[in-house]
Design a protein around this motif. Structure first.
Motif, short mmCIF file in Angstrom:
data_model
loop_
_atom_site.label_atom_id
_atom_site.label_comp_id
_atom_site.label_asym_id
_atom_site.label_seq_id
_atom_site.Cartn_x
_atom_site.Cartn_y
_atom_site.Cartn_z
N PHE A 188 0.82 -1.21 0.00
CA PHE A 188 0.00 0.00 0.00
C PHE A 188 0.86 1.26 0.00
CE2 PHE A 188 -3.48 -2.80 1.52
CZ PHE A 188 -4.44 -2.42 0.60
N MET A 189 2.05 1.19 0.57
CA MET A 189 2.96 2.33 0.49
C MET A 189 3.36 2.59 -0.95
SD MET A 189 5.47 1.80 3.79
CE MET A 189 4.82 1.90 5.47
N GLY A 190 3.58 1.50 -1.69
CA GLY A 190 3.88 1.65 -3.11
C GLY A 190 2.72 2.28 -3.86
N ILE A 191 1.51 1.82 -3.58
CA ILE A 191 0.33 2.39 -4.21
C ILE A 191 0.18 3.87 -3.84
CG2 ILE A 191 -2.18 2.28 -4.39
CD1 ILE A 191 -0.75 -0.01 -5.77
N ALA A 192 0.43 4.17 -2.57
CA ALA A 192 0.35 5.56 -2.12
C ALA A 192 1.37 6.43 -2.85
CB ALA A 192 0.58 5.63 -0.61
N TYR A 193 2.56 5.87 -3.07
CA TYR A 193 3.58 6.60 -3.84
C TYR A 193 3.09 6.86 -5.26
CZ TYR A 193 7.84 7.35 -6.55
OH TYR A 193 8.78 7.85 -7.42
N GLY A 194 2.37 5.89 -5.83
CA GLY A 194 1.83 6.07 -7.17
C GLY A 194 0.83 7.21 -7.23
N PHE A 195 -0.03 7.32 -6.22
CA PHE A 195 -0.98 8.43 -6.17
C PHE A 195 -0.25 9.76 -5.98
CE2 PHE A 195 -4.17 5.14 -5.30
CZ PHE A 195 -5.22 5.60 -6.08
N ALA A 196 0.78 9.74 -5.14
CA ALA A 196 1.51 10.99 -4.86
C ALA A 196 2.25 11.51 -6.08
CB ALA A 196 2.49 10.77 -3.71
N THR A 197 2.71 10.61 -6.95
CA THR A 197 3.48 11.01 -8.13
C THR A 197 2.65 10.98 -9.40
OG1 THR A 197 4.25 8.72 -8.41
CG2 THR A 197 5.65 10.21 -7.12
N ALA A 198 1.34 10.74 -9.26
CA ALA A 198 0.44 10.66 -10.42
C ALA A 198 0.89 9.59 -11.41
CB ALA A 198 0.35 12.02 -11.12
N ASN A 199 1.47 8.52 -10.89
CA ASN A 199 1.89 7.39 -11.73
C ASN A 199 1.51 6.11 -10.99
OD1 ASN A 199 3.15 5.42 -13.29
ND2 ASN A 199 5.01 6.63 -13.61
N ILE A 200 0.25 5.70 -11.14
CA ILE A 200 -0.25 4.57 -10.37
C ILE A 200 0.47 3.29 -10.75
CG2 ILE A 200 -2.10 4.11 -12.02
CD1 ILE A 200 -2.18 3.65 -8.18
N PHE A 201 0.88 3.16 -12.02
CA PHE A 201 1.61 1.95 -12.42
C PHE A 201 3.00 1.91 -11.77
CE2 PHE A 201 -1.43 2.36 -15.96
CZ PHE A 201 -1.97 1.08 -15.93
N GLY A 202 3.62 3.07 -11.65
CA GLY A 202 4.91 3.12 -10.96
C GLY A 202 4.76 2.72 -9.50
N GLY A 203 3.67 3.16 -8.87
CA GLY A 203 3.41 2.76 -7.49
C GLY A 203 3.15 1.27 -7.36
N LEU A 204 2.41 0.72 -8.33
CA LEU A 204 2.15 -0.72 -8.33
C LEU A 204 3.46 -1.50 -8.46
CD1 LEU A 204 0.22 -3.15 -8.46
CD2 LEU A 204 0.06 -2.78 -10.93
N GLY A 205 4.33 -1.02 -9.34
CA GLY A 205 5.63 -1.67 -9.50
C GLY A 205 6.45 -1.62 -8.23
N LEU A 206 6.43 -0.47 -7.55
CA LEU A 206 7.18 -0.34 -6.30
C LEU A 206 6.66 -1.31 -5.25
CD1 LEU A 206 9.33 1.13 -4.64
CD2 LEU A 206 7.61 2.86 -4.07
#
Length: 296
Positions: free
Chosen positions: A120-138
């Motif tokens: 979920f931290m990765g997903i949250a990072y995706g929302f914060a950077t407007a790159n949800i796929f990047g957050g999913l990858g993280l």
């Protein structure tokens, strides 16, 4: 009557020093089974409102983001703590930790319990950077090695620190009253030394480091692919698959130990794995460059 007892004891734990001591100052091994389960009450009451307020005001109001992914990440930590306290005995008996041994198994279990929070931290990072796929990858970068270690927990255990040095034959000689020696037999003794073993946390960090520059790079480019058509889909797939393969190397150190000439469970072996991470990083970047040229 049971409800009244439950509410009364919960109230006393929440507003007494005993509840704080049980939660923050005492290790689970020093608490009884009943005390560990009661410690869940102050854990929920203390942290749920605190995490909600922090995420709502910090991410929701100050940063203008959707605070729910951040709140869910922290909720996952609370859930992990509840499982950790409630099932301490069962986990300890199955994986052999909590009573002076099994530190590596304990590390794997804790990482596994925290894995939803990492995701979920990765997903949250995706929302914060407007790159949800990047957050999913993280999120996948952090969780995949943890799950691999959990399913191979026997490899990442305290037993990995015991290194076989050789076998010796001991003869049991008995001296008879007349001075003659009588051999009652012989037995084989295994000689071992204690080394570094396969340290879960260290191997997880190395695997995550490799994944960031491969899996993370591939997932981060998915949004660009959908919006601009670049880079190519083949490039993204190859980069992601390559990253998972590199991470997998650190999930099978026992298999690699049979191939290399150095014992990986020693200090020199760990340094070898540390240097290997940089070598694999260089190889991955070279291969990514080759794929970029071929698919551009």
């Amino acid at each position: 009557m049971e409800l009244k007892y439950f509410l009364g004891k919960s109230f006393r734990l929440i507003f007494s020093r005993k509840g704080i001591d049980m939660l923050f100052l005492s290790s689970p091994a020093k608490l009884s089974k009943e005390e560990r389960k009661w410690a869940i009450i102050p854990l929920l009451v203390y942290f749920l409102p605190i995490f909600f307020v922090l995420t709502y005001f910090w991410f929701g109001i100050l940063m203008g983001l959707n605070f729910l992914p951040f709140f869910m990440a922290l909720i996952s930590l609370i859930a992990a703590g509840c499982i950790y306290l409630g099932y301490w005995d069962d986990l300890g008996k199955k994986y052999g930790f909590g009573y002076g041994f099994g530190r590596y198994q304990l590390a794997v279990i804790l990482l596994t319990l925290f894995s939803p929070a990492f995701f979920f931290m990765g997903i949250a990072y995706g929302f914060a950077t407007a790159n949800i796929f990047g957050g999913l990858g993280l999120g996948l970068i952090m969780v995949y090695p943890i799950l691999g270690m959990f399913f191979r927990i026997k490899t990442f255990s305290d037993d990995s620190t015991l290194i076989l040095r050789g076998k010796s034959i001991l003869h049991d000689n008995v001296v008879l009253p007349d001075g003659k020696e009588f051999s009652s037999g012989k037995k084989e003794v295994v000689e071992t030394v204690r080394g570094f073993g396969f340290m879960p946390l260290s191997y997880w960090i190395l695997a995550v480091g490799l994944g960031i520059f491969t899996i993370g790079y591939g997932f981060s480019n998915i949004s660009t692919y959908f919006s601009k058509g670049v880079p190519s889909l083949e490039f993204i797939i190859v980069t992601i698959v390559l990253g998972f393969l590199l991470q997998t190397v650190y999930l099978f150190p026992d298999k690699l130990n049979r191939i290399v000439l150095i014992e990986l469970r020693t200090k020199k072996g760990f340094l070898f794995m540390f240097v290997l991470a940089f070598v694999l990083f260089g190889i991955s970047q070279f291969l990514i460059g080759v794929v970029t040229v071929l698919t551009s």
